[in-house]
Write an enzyme that holds these catalytic residues in place. Sequence first.
Site, PDB file in Angstrom:
ATOM      1  N   LYS A  15      -9.515   5.231 -15.980  1.00 55.50           N
ATOM      2  CA  LYS A  15      -9.452   6.695 -16.008  1.00 55.50           C
ATOM      3  C   LYS A  15     -10.674   7.220 -16.740  1.00 55.50           C
ATOM      4  O   LYS A  15     -11.332   6.508 -17.511  1.00 55.50           O
ATOM      5  CB  LYS A  15      -8.170   7.185 -16.689  1.00 55.50           C
ATOM      6  CG  LYS A  15      -7.994   6.762 -18.154  1.00 55.50           C
ATOM      7  CD  LYS A  15      -8.696   7.632 -19.172  1.00 55.50           C
ATOM      8  CE  LYS A  15      -8.481   7.143 -20.606  1.00 55.50           C
ATOM      9  NZ  LYS A  15      -9.389   7.804 -21.587  1.00 55.50           N
ATOM     10  N   ALA A 104     -12.472  -1.782 -25.020  1.00 55.96           N
ATOM     11  CA  ALA A 104     -12.703  -0.691 -25.979  1.00 55.96           C
ATOM     12  C   ALA A 104     -13.779   0.249 -25.467  1.00 55.96           C
ATOM     13  O   ALA A 104     -14.750   0.558 -26.152  1.00 55.96           O
ATOM     14  CB  ALA A 104     -13.071  -1.247 -27.352  1.00 55.96           C
ATOM     15  N   SER A 105     -13.572   0.732 -24.229  1.00 56.27           N
ATOM     16  CA  SER A 105     -14.634   1.479 -23.547  1.00 56.27           C
ATOM     17  C   SER A 105     -14.261   2.908 -23.213  1.00 56.27           C
ATOM     18  O   SER A 105     -15.048   3.610 -22.571  1.00 56.27           O
ATOM     19  CB  SER A 105     -15.011   0.753 -22.251  1.00 56.27           C
ATOM     20  OG  SER A 105     -13.899   0.676 -21.374  1.00 56.27           O
ATOM     21  N   LEU A 107     -11.948   3.853 -21.121  1.00 53.53           N
ATOM     22  CA  LEU A 107     -11.498   3.938 -19.733  1.00 53.53           C
ATOM     23  C   LEU A 107     -10.012   3.644 -19.567  1.00 53.53           C
ATOM     24  O   LEU A 107      -9.497   3.633 -18.444  1.00 53.53           O
ATOM     25  CB  LEU A 107     -12.315   2.978 -18.855  1.00 53.53           C
ATOM     26  CG  LEU A 107     -13.809   3.282 -18.767  1.00 53.53           C
ATOM     27  CD1 LEU A 107     -14.527   2.193 -17.974  1.00 53.53           C
ATOM     28  CD2 LEU A 107     -14.055   4.645 -18.126  1.00 53.53           C
ATOM     29  N   GLY A 108      -9.314   3.388 -20.671  1.00 48.85           N
ATOM     30  CA  GLY A 108      -7.876   3.165 -20.606  1.00 48.85           C
ATOM     31  C   GLY A 108      -7.463   1.829 -20.036  1.00 48.85           C
ATOM     32  O   GLY A 108      -6.331   1.674 -19.582  1.00 48.85           O
ATOM     33  N   GLY A 110      -6.622  -1.224 -21.214  1.00 52.33           N
ATOM     34  CA  GLY A 110      -5.437  -1.892 -21.741  1.00 52.33           C
ATOM     35  C   GLY A 110      -4.158  -1.152 -21.400  1.00 52.33           C
ATOM     36  O   GLY A 110      -3.141  -1.767 -21.033  1.00 52.33           O
ATOM     37  N   SER A 111      -4.180   0.177 -21.491  1.00 54.46           N
ATOM     38  CA  SER A 111      -3.000   0.972 -21.159  1.00 54.46           C
ATOM     39  C   SER A 111      -2.665   0.873 -19.678  1.00 54.46           C
ATOM     40  O   SER A 111      -1.494   0.778 -19.293  1.00 54.46           O
ATOM     41  CB  SER A 111      -3.230   2.434 -21.542  1.00 54.46           C
ATOM     42  OG  SER A 111      -3.364   2.583 -22.935  1.00 54.46           O
ATOM     43  N   SER A 112      -3.687   0.891 -18.837  1.00 52.68           N
ATOM     44  CA  SER A 112      -3.456   0.757 -17.397  1.00 52.68           C
ATOM     45  C   SER A 112      -2.909  -0.623 -17.057  1.00 52.68           C
ATOM     46  O   SER A 112      -2.001  -0.762 -16.230  1.00 52.68           O
ATOM     47  CB  SER A 112      -4.763   1.003 -16.642  1.00 52.68           C
ATOM     48  OG  SER A 112      -4.553   0.972 -15.248  1.00 52.68           O
ATOM     49  N   ASP A 141      -1.270   6.347 -23.829  1.00 53.63           N
ATOM     50  CA  ASP A 141      -1.821   6.543 -22.483  1.00 53.63           C
ATOM     51  C   ASP A 141      -1.042   5.808 -21.400  1.00 53.63           C
ATOM     52  O   ASP A 141      -1.291   6.028 -20.213  1.00 53.63           O
ATOM     53  CB  ASP A 141      -3.281   6.063 -22.434  1.00 53.63           C
ATOM     54  CG  ASP A 141      -4.235   7.017 -23.126  1.00 53.63           C
ATOM     55  OD1 ASP A 141      -3.817   8.137 -23.476  1.00 53.63           O
ATOM     56  OD2 ASP A 141      -5.406   6.629 -23.330  1.00 53.63           O
TER      57      ASP A 141
END
Length: 286
Positions: A15, A104-105, A107-108, A110-112, A141
């Site tokens: 994202k 850790a970028s 862009l979400g 880990g959550s995705s 997220d």
Amino acid sequence: MPEAPASITYLAPAKVNLGLSVRAVRADGYHDLHTLMVPLQLGDDLTLTPAAILTLKVHAPDGHGADLPTDERNLVYRAARAYLDAAGSAQGAHVILHKRLPVASGLGGGSSDAATTLMALARVYPAGLDLHALARFLGADVPFFLLGRAAVAEGTGEILTPLPVPRTALVLVNPGVEVSARDAYRWLDAEETTTPPLDIDEILAALGDGRPVPYPNALQGPVAARHAPIRDALLALTEAGLRSPLMSGSGSTCFALAPSEDSAHAAAQAIAARHPRWWVQATCTL
């Protein structure tokens, strides 16, 4: 009951935040946010196969996430464990996370990955669970990625209002810096500043007609001040002729808008040629 598939592979989409306002610090230490989040056509892939026990393997062909743990320290593992426990299942699963997004970028990723794990297990082991309740337990997220479409997020990210966003081509640039969200918010708190809510109507109008998009990111200033490569990435996007460069979330990935998918690919190739160590991708909103 139909048989569960032998395995299933899902895209866990990235994202971007088309603007991020930090409204206040809450009594619990978290922050009230106002942000427009949009899923993208690229991301990690996750393959899940029914098994007797729960195992996780990380496949990192480009090196992104090669050092990620494969136990309860990994959000994918915690999501799978939470689902299986809530379902009362004695079964497990073999999960392969094909990690393509930088860690850790902003862009979400880990959550995705966690949301995708919940959806995959719900298909393999149907149990009628409230996936959103599990998602809220896993991270702010994660509910957004269960939704699977653009939405305004408020509160800590758990209050979601879906809305249509024009299909938009864009270029992502990650200069190889990892930024923790905890640090980004700590640096913002040190400035003792809050920001007004986003003008969602203006953002959507500008996305549609090609004007510069008024979507500030409250975290960009304090993060970019401490990481010169992020400033370099934003400059590279501007010099490539792209529109409205911005850092996504807490960084370090930056993005800018292109008038077409072809122009996005051309700009991405030009940036990558000048900066071969950067992660550069052309993509589109879902």
